[in-house]
Design an enzyme around this catalytic site. Structure first.
Site, PDB file in Angstrom:
ATOM      1  N   GLU A  66       0.838  -1.205   0.000  1.00  0.00           N
ATOM      2  CA  GLU A  66       0.000   0.000   0.000  1.00  0.00           C
ATOM      3  C   GLU A  66       0.871   1.253   0.000  1.00  0.00           C
ATOM      4  O   GLU A  66       1.970   1.256   0.565  1.00  0.00           O
ATOM      5  CB  GLU A  66      -0.876   0.030   1.258  1.00  0.00           C
ATOM      6  CG  GLU A  66      -2.254  -0.550   1.093  1.00  0.00           C
ATOM      7  CD  GLU A  66      -3.191   0.323   0.268  1.00  0.00           C
ATOM      8  OE1 GLU A  66      -2.721   1.158  -0.531  1.00  0.00           O
ATOM      9  OE2 GLU A  66      -4.406   0.147   0.413  1.00  0.00           O
ATOM     10  N   ASP A  67       0.357   2.315  -0.596  1.00  0.00           N
ATOM     11  CA  ASP A  67       1.035   3.596  -0.463  1.00  0.00           C
ATOM     12  C   ASP A  67       0.693   4.219   0.888  1.00  0.00           C
ATOM     13  O   ASP A  67       1.550   4.760   1.574  1.00  0.00           O
ATOM     14  CB  ASP A  67       0.678   4.541  -1.619  1.00  0.00           C
ATOM     15  CG  ASP A  67      -0.818   4.691  -1.813  1.00  0.00           C
ATOM     16  OD1 ASP A  67      -1.572   3.803  -1.371  1.00  0.00           O
ATOM     17  OD2 ASP A  67      -1.258   5.687  -2.405  1.00  0.00           O
ATOM     18  N   ASP A  88      -2.265  10.865  -5.267  1.00  0.00           N
ATOM     19  CA  ASP A  88      -2.844  11.863  -6.177  1.00  0.00           C
ATOM     20  C   ASP A  88      -3.731  12.873  -5.484  1.00  0.00           C
ATOM     21  O   ASP A  88      -4.194  12.664  -4.362  1.00  0.00           O
ATOM     22  CB  ASP A  88      -3.712  11.148  -7.218  1.00  0.00           C
ATOM     23  CG  ASP A  88      -5.011  10.611  -6.594  1.00  0.00           C
ATOM     24  OD1 ASP A  88      -4.921   9.833  -5.624  1.00  0.00           O
ATOM     25  OD2 ASP A  88      -6.100  10.993  -7.057  1.00  0.00           O
ATOM     26  N   PHE A 108      -3.754  15.753   4.072  1.00  0.00           N
ATOM     27  CA  PHE A 108      -3.932  15.231   2.718  1.00  0.00           C
ATOM     28  C   PHE A 108      -2.600  15.339   1.991  1.00  0.00           C
ATOM     29  O   PHE A 108      -2.047  16.428   1.869  1.00  0.00           O
ATOM     30  CB  PHE A 108      -5.015  16.003   1.976  1.00  0.00           C
ATOM     31  CG  PHE A 108      -5.423  15.316   0.708  1.00  0.00           C
ATOM     32  CD1 PHE A 108      -6.385  14.319   0.721  1.00  0.00           C
ATOM     33  CD2 PHE A 108      -4.816  15.641  -0.499  1.00  0.00           C
ATOM     34  CE1 PHE A 108      -6.744  13.652  -0.456  1.00  0.00           C
ATOM     35  CE2 PHE A 108      -5.172  14.982  -1.673  1.00  0.00           C
ATOM     36  CZ  PHE A 108      -6.130  13.993  -1.642  1.00  0.00           C
ATOM     37  N   VAL A 109      -2.078  14.196   1.526  1.00  0.00           N
ATOM     38  CA  VAL A 109      -0.735  14.170   0.935  1.00  0.00           C
ATOM     39  C   VAL A 109      -0.774  13.726  -0.527  1.00  0.00           C
ATOM     40  O   VAL A 109      -1.644  12.945  -0.928  1.00  0.00           O
ATOM     41  CB  VAL A 109       0.214  13.251   1.746  1.00  0.00           C
ATOM     42  CG1 VAL A 109       0.571  13.897   3.069  1.00  0.00           C
ATOM     43  CG2 VAL A 109      -0.383  11.868   1.970  1.00  0.00           C
ATOM     44  N   ARG A 144       0.819  12.309  -9.190  1.00  0.00           N
ATOM     45  CA  ARG A 144       1.368  11.041  -8.702  1.00  0.00           C
ATOM     46  C   ARG A 144       2.860  10.925  -8.997  1.00  0.00           C
ATOM     47  O   ARG A 144       3.564  10.149  -8.361  1.00  0.00           O
ATOM     48  CB  ARG A 144       0.638   9.851  -9.355  1.00  0.00           C
ATOM     49  CG  ARG A 144      -0.826   9.716  -8.954  1.00  0.00           C
ATOM     50  CD  ARG A 144      -1.371   8.385  -9.443  1.00  0.00           C
ATOM     51  NE  ARG A 144      -2.823   8.302  -9.425  1.00  0.00           N
ATOM     52  CZ  ARG A 144      -3.540   7.853  -8.396  1.00  0.00           C
ATOM     53  NH1 ARG A 144      -2.959   7.480  -7.285  1.00  0.00           N
ATOM     54  NH2 ARG A 144      -4.857   7.790  -8.487  1.00  0.00           N
ATOM     55  N   ASP A 183      -4.942   4.910   5.705  1.00  0.00           N
ATOM     56  CA  ASP A 183      -5.578   6.118   6.234  1.00  0.00           C
ATOM     57  C   ASP A 183      -6.569   5.702   7.326  1.00  0.00           C
ATOM     58  O   ASP A 183      -6.210   5.586   8.495  1.00  0.00           O
ATOM     59  CB  ASP A 183      -6.251   6.835   5.049  1.00  0.00           C
ATOM     60  CG  ASP A 183      -6.726   8.235   5.374  1.00  0.00           C
ATOM     61  OD1 ASP A 183      -7.063   8.500   6.532  1.00  0.00           O
ATOM     62  OD2 ASP A 183      -6.782   9.073   4.460  1.00  0.00           O
TER      63      ASP A 183
HETATM   64  C1  PRP Z   1      -6.056   5.284  -1.220  1.00  0.00           C
HETATM   65  C2  PRP Z   1      -4.772   4.557  -0.896  1.00  0.00           C
HETATM   66  C3  PRP Z   1      -5.230   3.351  -0.154  1.00  0.00           C
HETATM   67  C4  PRP Z   1      -6.522   3.812   0.501  1.00  0.00           C
HETATM   68  C5  PRP Z   1      -6.290   4.048   1.965  1.00  0.00           C
HETATM   69  O1  PRP Z   1      -6.577   4.746  -2.380  1.00  0.00           O
HETATM   70  O2  PRP Z   1      -4.069   4.228  -2.060  1.00  0.00           O
HETATM   71  O3  PRP Z   1      -5.481   2.251  -0.995  1.00  0.00           O
HETATM   72  O4  PRP Z   1      -6.911   5.032  -0.118  1.00  0.00           O
HETATM   73  O5  PRP Z   1      -7.447   4.571   2.589  1.00  0.00           O
HETATM   74  P1  PRP Z   1      -8.200   3.855   3.793  1.00  0.00           P
HETATM   75  O6  PRP Z   1      -7.153   3.361   4.750  1.00  0.00           O
HETATM   76  O7  PRP Z   1      -9.031   4.968   4.363  1.00  0.00           O
HETATM   77  O8  PRP Z   1      -9.029   2.748   3.247  1.00  0.00           O
HETATM   78  P2  PRP Z   1      -7.645   5.496  -3.303  1.00  0.00           P
HETATM   79  O9  PRP Z   1      -8.985   4.830  -3.144  1.00  0.00           O
HETATM   80  O10 PRP Z   1      -7.545   6.981  -3.084  1.00  0.00           O
HETATM   81  O11 PRP Z   1      -7.210   5.152  -4.773  1.00  0.00           O
HETATM   82  P3  PRP Z   1      -5.827   5.363  -5.532  1.00  0.00           P
HETATM   83  O12 PRP Z   1      -4.842   4.432  -4.882  1.00  0.00           O
HETATM   84  O13 PRP Z   1      -6.143   4.985  -6.924  1.00  0.00           O
HETATM   85  O14 PRP Z   1      -5.405   6.804  -5.386  1.00  0.00           O
END
Ligand code: PRP
Length: 195
Positions: free
Chosen positions: A118-119, A178, A171-172, A184, A122
């Site tokens: 994961e990136d 993104d 918010f990062v 990105r 949250d």
């Molecule tokens: C973001 C991020 C994680 C998720 C974390 O994905 O990449 O997968 O949110 O959030 P959480 O812990 O509240 O579930 P996003 O749905 O924004 O899609 P992306 O990776 O395509 O930007």
């Protein structure tokens, strides 16, 4: 053809005006160097733990693609990769509280060592959903590596095995993350400037 690009002062970065967040200023939260050094440390830890094994790294699209690419290139073990696409946010900056599976993995992970990449963690909703989904397939093990963890926000009933950085609830963007699908490609990690 030559292409001269003027060096960008990272302090001067703003969100592109084409975005709904256009014009807002960004500040560096983690530099490229800090990120790359930490990614190397994580790769070393993971290589040590999985020595002699061949784990399958599952990248959570889209945000993890840059972190995953850097991480796996620093490993010194055999590995495979696959991807899954989840949506927990719309185009807003706050969680909707729902998780949708948009693209499933292709690999058979039964009896495999699985490492979810994961990136950012949250709220923790996405990793919770992923863990349950992976366990249904009977893997040997499921571990999580995330570059970023909002440790004051995330609600988890299991631990994240490898965390790059604990970050505050801001918010990062950049390094795969993104705003409105943009930014990105930035090498460093930025946060919206607080006014
Ligand atoms: C973001 C991020 C994680 C998720 C974390 O994905 O990449 O997968 O949110 O959030 P959480 O812990 O509240 O579930 P996003 O749905 O924004 O899609 P992306 O990776 O395509 O930007």
């Amino acid at each position: 053809m030559e292409c001269d690009v003027a060096p960008v002062d990272p302090q001067e970065l703003t969100v592109p005006v084409s975005s709904q967040f256009g014009g807002q200023a960004l500040e560096v939260l983690l530099t490229q160097e800090q990120i790359q050094q930490r990614v190397a440390e994580l790769a070393e830890e993971i290589s040590h733990r999985y020595q002699g094994k061949c784990p399958i790294f599952i990248g959570v699209l889209n945000g993890s693609f840059i972190f995953m690419a850097d991480l796996v290139r620093k490993l010194d073990i055999d590995f495979e990769v696959d991807f899954i696409k989840i949506s927990s946010y719309g185009s807003e900056t706050a969680s909707t509280g729902t998780v949708r599976l948009l693209k499933d993995i292709s690999a058979n992970i039964t009896d495999r060592e699985v490492i979810i990449v994961e990136d950012i963690v949250d709220t923790g909703l996405t990793v919770k959903f992923l863990r349950n989904r992976m366990l249904e397939a009977g893997p040997t093990s499921v571990a999580f590596v995330t570059l970023l963890l909002k440790n004051e926000i995330a609600i988890l009933d299991f631990s994240i095995d490898y965390v790059g950085f604990n970050i505050p609830d801001r918010f990062v963007v950049g390094y795969g993350l993104d705003v409105d699908q943009k930014l990105r490609g930035l090498g460093s990690l930025y946060a919206f400037k607080e006014s």
